[in-house]
Design a protein around this motif. Structure first.
Motif, short mmCIF file in Angstrom:
data_model
loop_
_atom_site.label_atom_id
_atom_site.label_comp_id
_atom_site.label_asym_id
_atom_site.label_seq_id
_atom_site.Cartn_x
_atom_site.Cartn_y
_atom_site.Cartn_z
N MET A 1 34.92 35.42 37.08
CA MET A 1 34.18 36.26 38.02
C MET A 1 32.86 36.76 37.42
O MET A 1 31.94 37.10 38.15
N LYS A 2 32.77 36.77 36.10
CA LYS A 2 31.52 37.19 35.45
C LYS A 2 30.45 36.11 35.46
O LYS A 2 29.29 36.39 35.19
N ASN A 3 30.85 34.87 35.78
CA ASN A 3 29.89 33.76 35.71
C ASN A 3 28.69 33.93 36.62
O ASN A 3 27.55 33.67 36.23
N ASP A 4 28.93 34.35 37.85
CA ASP A 4 27.84 34.45 38.83
C ASP A 4 28.35 35.23 40.04
O ASP A 4 29.56 35.42 40.21
N PRO A 5 27.42 35.70 40.91
CA PRO A 5 27.84 36.47 42.09
C PRO A 5 28.78 35.71 43.02
O PRO A 5 29.67 36.32 43.62
N TYR A 6 28.61 34.40 43.15
CA TYR A 6 29.48 33.65 44.04
C TYR A 6 30.92 33.65 43.51
O TYR A 6 31.86 33.83 44.28
N SER A 7 31.10 33.44 42.21
CA SER A 7 32.43 33.48 41.63
C SER A 7 33.05 34.86 41.79
O SER A 7 34.25 35.00 42.06
N PHE A 8 32.23 35.90 41.64
CA PHE A 8 32.70 37.26 41.84
C PHE A 8 33.17 37.46 43.28
O PHE A 8 34.22 38.06 43.54
N PHE A 9 32.40 36.94 44.23
CA PHE A 9 32.73 37.04 45.64
C PHE A 9 34.06 36.35 45.94
O PHE A 9 34.89 36.88 46.69
N GLY A 11 36.56 35.98 43.95
CA GLY A 11 37.68 36.70 43.34
C GLY A 11 37.85 38.13 43.81
O GLY A 11 38.72 38.84 43.31
N SER A 12 37.01 38.56 44.76
CA SER A 12 37.07 39.97 45.19
C SER A 12 37.12 40.07 46.71
O SER A 12 36.41 40.88 47.31
N ASN A 13 37.96 39.26 47.31
CA ASN A 13 38.09 39.29 48.77
C ASN A 13 38.50 40.67 49.27
O ASN A 13 38.17 41.06 50.40
N HIS A 14 39.22 41.42 48.44
CA HIS A 14 39.65 42.77 48.84
C HIS A 14 38.46 43.68 49.10
O HIS A 14 38.53 44.58 49.94
N GLY A 218 45.88 28.54 35.33
CA GLY A 218 44.42 28.55 35.37
C GLY A 218 43.78 28.00 36.62
O GLY A 218 42.60 27.65 36.61
N ALA A 219 44.51 27.92 37.73
CA ALA A 219 43.95 27.36 38.96
C ALA A 219 43.52 28.47 39.91
O ALA A 219 44.18 29.50 40.00
N GLY A 220 42.42 28.25 40.60
CA GLY A 220 41.95 29.21 41.59
C GLY A 220 41.17 30.35 40.95
O GLY A 220 40.93 30.38 39.75
N THR A 221 40.73 31.28 41.80
CA THR A 221 40.01 32.46 41.34
C THR A 221 40.74 33.71 41.82
O THR A 221 41.28 34.48 41.04
N MET A 386 23.39 40.67 49.15
CA MET A 386 22.67 41.52 48.20
C MET A 386 23.60 42.56 47.61
O MET A 386 23.52 42.88 46.42
N GLN A 387 24.50 43.09 48.43
CA GLN A 387 25.46 44.08 47.94
C GLN A 387 26.43 43.43 46.94
O GLN A 387 26.79 44.03 45.92
N VAL A 388 26.84 42.20 47.23
CA VAL A 388 27.73 41.48 46.31
C VAL A 388 27.05 41.30 44.97
O VAL A 388 27.68 41.47 43.91
#
Length: 399
Positions: A1-9, A11-14, A218-221, A386-388
């Motif tokens: 999730m630290k890699n980039d905003p898309y990866s963070f998005f 992993g943070s559906n909540h 290690g599968a998925g985010t 932008m918020q993400v």
């Protein structure tokens, strides 16, 4: 999730559901009981992919139903368009004007598909290399040629001296299980066989011999941390590569479940035995040709979804979209696929009331407002992206 905003998005559906569940803006183009359908619940660019459907075709569409539930159609649209923005920022191929147009193309195509759908084969049509836009058709053609069951089995399994196939041990991805875990899965497997759709039961009677079990790591985010196993099942012919791999994955409640009303929770609990059952019903509602090995099992007080790991599982590489015309084509294609699946699911969901009530509702709400809907969707997608990005920066700073 630290890699980039898309990866963070991813992993943070909540956070998405915390911010948008019950948002007043949903009422602008929906918010009614009849603007609800089965939705993917975690829609984003890389939750659509290639797979082999049970009709034997390499198709393209939703490939993750862990967070699927019945809710307003706009949640899928918003989340997917937000992912388009984050993905485009990451790939650095299109400017702000081009990106805005792509989202508007998505929104308008979605409405057009819903309100003018006249295919008689709604429940059997699939998106394949013969009926999709050029970027996607080329991708599916290459996937058909490059991927195969033989290739998949060669990656995940090996044949021992006794001519018995078993899983490889792959560091960080696949590890062996102890005898007790194997025993529990083998025992629970009998319960799984009873959950397979009746029309496929005879097929699966031929595929019920377990050759090996391994733990998938290690599968998925967003699904990291859940228990997950691969089960190797013997084929029903003498062919060396007709064995199949079942993906057995622990299911928790969908992310949006925490934001349902008390009435919706009661309805949910009445209709589904557990979250894996919900997963199977969502899959059957949204897919044109549901996996014939689809089912679920219970083990250690937890529920697990069961589905075949597709030999043609592959993600469309958005980084290859360099020309704006191809990007707009792909935006329209994504929208057509989502709308078709929403429509198919709504017809099944509302069959006891009026199977056409979903498209009638959307047509009434959005009639002559296509441009307004497109601009509204683009505004939500870009502002929330932008918020993400801000949230991702705070996340990286905190960890």
């Amino acid at each position: 999730m630290k890699n980039d905003p898309y990866s963070f998005f991813r992993g943070s559906n909540h956070l998405f559901w915390s911010d948008f569940a019950g948002d007043w803006q949903i009422n602008r183009f929906g918010g009614s009981a009849f603007s609800r359908t089965w939705i993917e619940g975690d829609s984003h660019v890389y939750n659509m992919g290639a797979y082999l459907n049970n009709a034997g075709h390499v198709a393209f569409g939703f490939d993750d139903y862990d967070d699927a539930l019945v809710a307003d159609y706009q949640y899928d649209i918003w989340r997917f368009c937000i992912s388009m923005v984050l993905d485009a920022w990451q790939n650095k191929k299109f400017d702000d004007k081009e990106l805005s147009k792509a989202i508007r193309v998505f929104a308008k195509t979605y409405l057009k598909t819903i309100t003018s759908f006249d295919r008689v084969d709604l429940f059997s049509c699939s998106f394949n290399q013969h009926n999709t836009c050029k970027p996607l058709s080329r991708f599916l053609a290459k996937t058909s040629k490059k991927y195969s069951r033989e290739r998949m089995l060669g990656k995940w399994t090996e044949v021992s001296d006794g001519n018995v196939r078993k899983f490889r041990v792959i560091e960080g991805k696949l590890s062996s299980v102890d005898a007790e875990t194997r025993r529990k899965i083998s025992q629970a497997f009998q319960g799984y066989l009873r959950t397979i759709p009746e029309e496929f039961a005879s097929v699966n009677e031929l595929h019920n011999k377990i050759l090996d079990v391994a733990e998938r790591r290690g599968a998925g985010t967003g699904s990291l941390g859940l228990r997950r196993y691969y089960v190797l099942i013997a084929g029903n012919t003498e062919h060396a590569y007709d064995d199949l791999i079942l993906d057995v994955k622990q299911q928790k409640h969908p992310t949006a479940f925490a934001y349902l009303s008390d009435e919706e929770v009661k309805e949910y609990e009445y209709n589904f035995e557990n979250h894996a059952h919900r997963h199977a019903e969502a899959y059957k509602a949204l897919a044109e040709h549901p996996d014939q090995h689809l089912g679920w099992l219970s083990m250690d007080g937890e529920c697990f979804s069961v589905r075949e790991r597709s030999p043609f599982k592959n993600d469309f590489p958005t980084v290859m979209l360099e020309k704006t015309k191809n990007y707009y084509r792909m935006a329209a294609q994504w929208a057509e696929i989502m709308a078709t699946k929403h429509l198919r699911a709504a017809r099944r969901l509302n069959h006891s009331v009026d199977q056409y009530v979903f498209e009638a509702t959307i047509n009434r709400i959005a009639r002559d407002r296509e441009e307004e809907f497109a601009i509204f969707t683009a505004r939500i997608a870009k502002s929330y992206a932008m918020q993400v990005r801000k949230d991702w920066l705070y996340f990286c700073e905190g960890f």
